[in-house]
Design a protein around this motif. Structure first.
Motif, PDB file in Angstrom:
ATOM      1  N   ASN A  13      69.017  -1.818  15.467  1.00  8.47           N
ATOM      2  CA  ASN A  13      69.330  -2.454  16.730  1.00  8.47           C
ATOM      3  C   ASN A  13      68.509  -3.722  16.920  1.00  8.47           C
ATOM      4  OD1 ASN A  13      71.225  -0.569  17.801  1.00  8.47           O
ATOM      5  ND2 ASN A  13      69.514   0.852  17.957  1.00  8.47           N
ATOM      6  N   TYR A  14      69.021  -4.574  17.770  1.00 11.65           N
ATOM      7  CA  TYR A  14      68.282  -5.788  18.104  1.00 11.65           C
ATOM      8  C   TYR A  14      68.549  -6.140  19.555  1.00 11.65           C
ATOM      9  CZ  TYR A  14      72.732  -8.243  17.603  1.00 11.65           C
ATOM     10  OH  TYR A  14      74.012  -8.667  17.748  1.00 11.65           O
ATOM     11  N   LEU A  15      67.633  -6.930  20.127  1.00 10.55           N
ATOM     12  CA  LEU A  15      67.799  -7.407  21.504  1.00 10.55           C
ATOM     13  C   LEU A  15      68.261  -8.856  21.472  1.00 10.55           C
ATOM     14  CD1 LEU A  15      64.493  -5.955  22.970  1.00 10.55           C
ATOM     15  CD2 LEU A  15      66.779  -4.997  23.197  1.00 10.55           C
ATOM     16  N   GLY A  68      57.563  -8.655  17.910  1.00 15.94           N
ATOM     17  CA  GLY A  68      57.379  -7.212  17.823  1.00 15.94           C
ATOM     18  C   GLY A  68      58.683  -6.466  17.642  1.00 15.94           C
ATOM     19  N   THR A  69      59.738  -6.944  18.335  1.00 17.83           N
ATOM     20  CA  THR A  69      61.046  -6.312  18.201  1.00 17.83           C
ATOM     21  C   THR A  69      62.004  -7.307  17.576  1.00 17.83           C
ATOM     22  OG1 THR A  69      61.570  -7.059  20.425  1.00 17.83           O
ATOM     23  CG2 THR A  69      60.749  -4.817  20.205  1.00 17.83           C
ATOM     24  N   MET A  70      63.104  -6.767  17.051  1.00 18.77           N
ATOM     25  CA  MET A  70      64.118  -7.613  16.434  1.00 18.77           C
ATOM     26  C   MET A  70      64.919  -8.265  17.564  1.00 18.77           C
ATOM     27  SD  MET A  70      64.804  -8.274  13.360  1.00 18.77           S
ATOM     28  CE  MET A  70      65.626  -9.830  13.221  1.00 18.77           C
ATOM     29  N   ARG A  71      64.938  -9.630  17.574  1.00 21.98           N
ATOM     30  CA  ARG A  71      65.676 -10.319  18.628  1.00 21.98           C
ATOM     31  C   ARG A  71      66.470 -11.475  18.059  1.00 21.98           C
ATOM     32  NH1 ARG A  71      62.099 -11.976  23.373  1.00 21.98           N
ATOM     33  NH2 ARG A  71      60.776 -12.754  21.715  1.00 21.98           N
ATOM     34  N   MET A  72      67.595 -11.816  18.727  1.00 26.06           N
ATOM     35  CA  MET A  72      68.482 -12.862  18.207  1.00 26.06           C
ATOM     36  C   MET A  72      69.142 -13.610  19.368  1.00 26.06           C
ATOM     37  SD  MET A  72      71.852 -13.751  17.411  1.00 26.06           S
ATOM     38  CE  MET A  72      72.958 -12.402  17.038  1.00 26.06           C
ATOM     39  N   GLY A  73      69.301 -14.910  19.177  1.00 27.83           N
ATOM     40  CA  GLY A  73      70.033 -15.714  20.147  1.00 27.83           C
ATOM     41  C   GLY A  73      70.847 -16.759  19.410  1.00 27.83           C
ATOM     42  N   ILE A  74      71.924 -17.248  20.067  1.00 23.76           N
ATOM     43  CA  ILE A  74      72.814 -18.225  19.445  1.00 23.76           C
ATOM     44  C   ILE A  74      72.812 -19.488  20.304  1.00 23.76           C
ATOM     45  CG2 ILE A  74      75.152 -18.698  18.663  1.00 23.76           C
ATOM     46  CD1 ILE A  74      75.532 -15.612  18.665  1.00 23.76           C
ATOM     47  N   ASN A  95      60.271  -7.704  11.620  1.00 23.71           N
ATOM     48  CA  ASN A  95      60.917  -8.045  12.878  1.00 23.71           C
ATOM     49  C   ASN A  95      60.665  -9.513  13.201  1.00 23.71           C
ATOM     50  OD1 ASN A  95      62.091  -5.595  13.468  1.00 23.71           O
ATOM     51  ND2 ASN A  95      60.252  -4.816  14.447  1.00 23.71           N
ATOM     52  N   TRP A  96      61.754 -10.201  13.587  1.00 20.68           N
ATOM     53  CA  TRP A  96      61.677 -11.610  13.924  1.00 20.68           C
ATOM     54  C   TRP A  96      62.440 -11.867  15.228  1.00 20.68           C
ATOM     55  CZ3 TRP A  96      58.835 -14.778  10.775  1.00 20.68           C
ATOM     56  CH2 TRP A  96      58.591 -14.364   9.462  1.00 20.68           C
ATOM     57  N   ALA A  97      62.076 -12.988  15.851  1.00 20.15           N
ATOM     58  CA  ALA A  97      62.945 -13.539  16.883  1.00 20.15           C
ATOM     59  C   ALA A  97      63.702 -14.690  16.239  1.00 20.15           C
ATOM     60  CB  ALA A  97      62.147 -14.049  18.079  1.00 20.15           C
ATOM     61  N   VAL A  98      65.022 -14.603  16.194  1.00 19.95           N
ATOM     62  CA  VAL A  98      65.838 -15.545  15.429  1.00 19.95           C
ATOM     63  C   VAL A  98      66.759 -16.313  16.382  1.00 19.95           C
ATOM     64  CG1 VAL A  98      67.464 -15.787  13.547  1.00 19.95           C
ATOM     65  CG2 VAL A  98      65.883 -13.863  13.580  1.00 19.95           C
ATOM     66  N   VAL A  99      66.772 -17.648  16.221  1.00 20.17           N
ATOM     67  CA  VAL A  99      67.790 -18.453  16.913  1.00 20.17           C
ATOM     68  C   VAL A  99      68.737 -18.983  15.857  1.00 20.17           C
ATOM     69  CG1 VAL A  99      68.231 -20.551  18.222  1.00 20.17           C
ATOM     70  CG2 VAL A  99      66.323 -19.096  18.835  1.00 20.17           C
ATOM     71  N   VAL A 100      70.023 -18.750  16.037  1.00 20.38           N
ATOM     72  CA  VAL A 100      71.036 -19.128  15.062  1.00 20.38           C
ATOM     73  C   VAL A 100      71.704 -20.416  15.529  1.00 20.38           C
ATOM     74  CG1 VAL A 100      73.099 -18.381  13.865  1.00 20.38           C
ATOM     75  CG2 VAL A 100      71.429 -16.699  14.620  1.00 20.38           C
ATOM     76  N   LEU A 101      71.714 -21.396  14.598  1.00 20.98           N
ATOM     77  CA  LEU A 101      72.375 -22.672  14.914  1.00 20.98           C
ATOM     78  C   LEU A 101      73.534 -22.875  13.951  1.00 20.98           C
ATOM     79  CD1 LEU A 101      69.159 -24.877  15.055  1.00 20.98           C
ATOM     80  CD2 LEU A 101      70.326 -23.886  16.983  1.00 20.98           C
ATOM     81  N   PRO A 102      74.773 -22.650  14.367  1.00 20.41           N
ATOM     82  CA  PRO A 102      75.894 -22.906  13.464  1.00 20.41           C
ATOM     83  C   PRO A 102      76.122 -24.405  13.329  1.00 20.41           C
ATOM     84  CG  PRO A 102      76.560 -21.645  15.411  1.00 20.41           C
ATOM     85  CD  PRO A 102      75.200 -22.181  15.663  1.00 20.41           C
ATOM     86  N   ARG A 103      76.613 -24.778  12.137  1.00 16.47           N
ATOM     87  CA  ARG A 103      76.922 -26.195  11.958  1.00 16.47           C
ATOM     88  C   ARG A 103      78.312 -26.507  12.492  1.00 16.47           C
ATOM     89  NH1 ARG A 103      73.727 -28.638   7.187  1.00 16.47           N
ATOM     90  NH2 ARG A 103      71.946 -27.260   7.274  1.00 16.47           N
ATOM     91  N   VAL A 104      78.499 -27.745  12.950  1.00 15.50           N
ATOM     92  CA  VAL A 104      79.820 -28.162  13.440  1.00 15.50           C
ATOM     93  C   VAL A 104      80.728 -28.344  12.236  1.00 15.50           C
ATOM     94  CG1 VAL A 104      81.073 -29.934  14.705  1.00 15.50           C
ATOM     95  CG2 VAL A 104      78.795 -29.274  15.424  1.00 15.50           C
ATOM     96  N   ALA A 105      81.890 -27.694  12.254  1.00 16.41           N
ATOM     97  CA  ALA A 105      82.827 -27.760  11.141  1.00 16.41           C
ATOM     98  C   ALA A 105      84.242 -27.756  11.688  1.00 16.41           C
ATOM     99  CB  ALA A 105      82.617 -26.575  10.212  1.00 16.41           C
ATOM    100  N   ASP A 106      85.212 -27.971  10.779  1.00 16.80           N
ATOM    101  CA  ASP A 106      86.623 -27.962  11.217  1.00 16.80           C
ATOM    102  C   ASP A 106      87.094 -26.547  11.509  1.00 16.80           C
ATOM    103  OD1 ASP A 106      86.660 -30.660  10.946  1.00 16.80           O
ATOM    104  OD2 ASP A 106      87.428 -30.620   8.903  1.00 16.80           O
ATOM    105  N   GLY A 107      86.664 -25.592  10.639  1.00 13.40           N
ATOM    106  CA  GLY A 107      87.080 -24.209  10.838  1.00 13.40           C
ATOM    107  C   GLY A 107      85.907 -23.270  10.605  1.00 13.40           C
ATOM    108  N   TYR A 108      86.019 -22.074  11.161  1.00 15.08           N
ATOM    109  CA  TYR A 108      84.927 -21.105  11.018  1.00 15.08           C
ATOM    110  C   TYR A 108      85.532 -19.785  10.556  1.00 15.08           C
ATOM    111  CZ  TYR A 108      82.778 -24.529  14.119  1.00 15.08           C
ATOM    112  OH  TYR A 108      82.321 -25.684  14.678  1.00 15.08           O
ATOM    113  N   SER A 109      84.843 -19.101   9.583  1.00 15.75           N
ATOM    114  CA  SER A 109      85.344 -17.799   9.142  1.00 15.75           C
ATOM    115  C   SER A 109      84.179 -16.837   8.962  1.00 15.75           C
ATOM    116  CB  SER A 109      86.105 -17.935   7.831  1.00 15.75           C
ATOM    117  OG  SER A 109      85.188 -18.115   6.779  1.00 15.75           O
ATOM    118  N   PHE A 110      84.516 -15.573   9.007  1.00 11.87           N
ATOM    119  CA  PHE A 110      83.497 -14.524   8.881  1.00 11.87           C
ATOM    120  C   PHE A 110      82.777 -14.621   7.543  1.00 11.87           C
ATOM    121  CE2 PHE A 110      82.439 -10.191   7.538  1.00 11.87           C
ATOM    122  CZ  PHE A 110      81.553  -9.853   8.532  1.00 11.87           C
ATOM    123  N   LYS A 111      83.540 -14.890   6.487  1.00 12.20           N
ATOM    124  CA  LYS A 111      82.967 -14.844   5.132  1.00 12.20           C
ATOM    125  C   LYS A 111      81.890 -15.900   4.931  1.00 12.20           C
ATOM    126  CE  LYS A 111      86.599 -12.488   2.673  1.00 12.20           C
ATOM    127  NZ  LYS A 111      87.721 -12.576   1.710  1.00 12.20           N
TER     128      LYS A 111
END
Length: 108
Positions: free
Chosen positions: A2-4, A35-41, A74-90
């Motif tokens: 789990n993560y927060l 201390g705990t696993m955390r994530m933000g976008i 355990n980390w606090a992670v901020v995710v930065l997606p790159r700007v692209a034409d299309g996005y896919s799960f893979k």
RNA sequence: UGAGUUAAUCAUACGGUCGCGGGCCGCGAAAGCGGCGUGAGGAAAGUCCGAGCAUCCCAGGGCAAGGGUGCCUGCUAACGGCAGGUGGAGGCGACUUUAAGGAAAGUGAACAGAAAUACACCGCCGCGCAUUUUUGCGCGGUAAGGGCGGAAUGGCGAGGUAAGAGCUCACCGUUGUUUCGGUAACGAAGCAAGCCAAUUAAACCCCACCCGAUGCAAGAUUGGGACGUAUGCUCGCUUAAAUGCGGAGACUGCCCGUCUGCAUACGUCCGUUAAUAUCGCUUGAGCGCAUGGGCGACUGUGCGCGUAGAUAGAUGACCGUACACGACAGAACUCGGCUUACAGAUUAAUCUCAAACC
RNA sequence: AGGAGCAUAGCUCAGCAGGUUAGAGCACCACCCUGAUAAGGUGGGGGUCGGUGGUUCGAGUCCACUUGCUCCUA
């Protein structure tokens, strides 16, 4: 596993300022020890309209959750997606695997 | 068969595995776990209008300012919306479209042009003078023609005239009026005027009607409350004293009218900590069907349905099947509209036009 | 989410109650001045006024829709 979620603007600013950055083709991560696993976008209007932004968040949450077991600390992670034409799960999943391998590498 | 018109509906579907937000039930001290069921749109969008709801010393009367609306009759909680009609515009037609009050209250309207409600530039005609003629000059008449312009004394034909002119007449238009039809906008017919009063109001303006402001980041609960004292806002006089009067402030400006303390610090008494909280937060002018009324918008009655409530913000990933290979696009307090974006698919019309055949 | 604005030359801004030709400064180009450069002087080029439609004789200006950007409210 789990993560927060990271929610406060103050936390985001702290991680942006003092975190360690890891890059991959589709996204970049900023990590900060926690201390705990955390994530933000972090997304902007450049990524598209509301429908497109929501879809990016879903894809990132899904692929993050699926590959979370790879991380050894355990980390606090901020995710930065790159700007692209299309996005896919893979592509997001591949990028997460690349990043997590790097993180585990300099953990040792 | 082809080309259209109008109205309406749908917005990939189904199955499997994993995952997410609410709700209910069960287990558990709790964290949590398990089960059941549920979970984005026709525009959720733009925020262009109208309401509910909430707060603002509850907003009351008059005048002014500001903003909005603008053919008629209805519908609606209300509307700048909708329906039915009237007039204008477009289309062979089905039909579509229309910010459509007032220009005899006043002001303004560049440039061009002689002149923009009007003043004769060219031309035409008459008279006088000069001249052999051609013609020139002066005075006057003339809005038919040329020219200028978006717009030039209503259009066209005839009569008339020195030349012309609604000067006269027919038709059309305009204006006024009468009768008839219509709730009305308006229409039809008749009579009269002989055109006075051009156009422009999405130019100022006038007329009629409407409008308090701010928006759920509103706001409520608790984060402390009550009383007393001092200081400040706070100005003058007065008083022991915001005690009283005036001024001042609030109700957008003015007049009337109404209301007047608030903030901070300290002391005493009561109360006890969570703000990334809880409520507002989803059942509402609700939706569907039948039936009655109405041309219709809409509405009466009956039956049925239970319909997202997140808060860094829930619908996704993978696999399979099918085909037309999936557009525009994500609720954020809630409704009623308008506007804008949009791959396509389907249905209904005693619908329209053209061609062919009978 | 709610609310308020802005868009005119390469840049920063003017532009009236709709009117003839859309201006100013900086920048750019040419010439003058200088041995040369800067400064200065003279002259010049450069604009579908964010887009589409409407009202009007005429729209940068008025109206409607639309696109992009900025600011405020926790």
């Amino acid at each position: 596993m789990n993560y927060l979620r990271i929610k406060k603007n103050r936390e985001f600013l702290k991680i942006f300022k003092r975190g360690i950055r890891v890059h991959s083709p589709a996204l970049s991560l900023i990590l900060f020890p926690s201390g705990t696993m955390r994530m933000g976008i972090a997304l902007s209007k450049k990524h598209g309209k509301a429908v497109e932004r929501n879809r990016i968040k879903r894809l990132i949450r899904e692929s993050f959750n699926k590959n979370l077991h790879m991380l050894q600390k355990n980390w606090a992670v901020v995710v930065l997606p790159r700007v692209a034409d299309g996005y896919s799960f893979k592509t997001f999943e591949k990028s997460f695997i690349i990043c997590f391998k790097k993180v585990n590498g300099w953990g040792k």
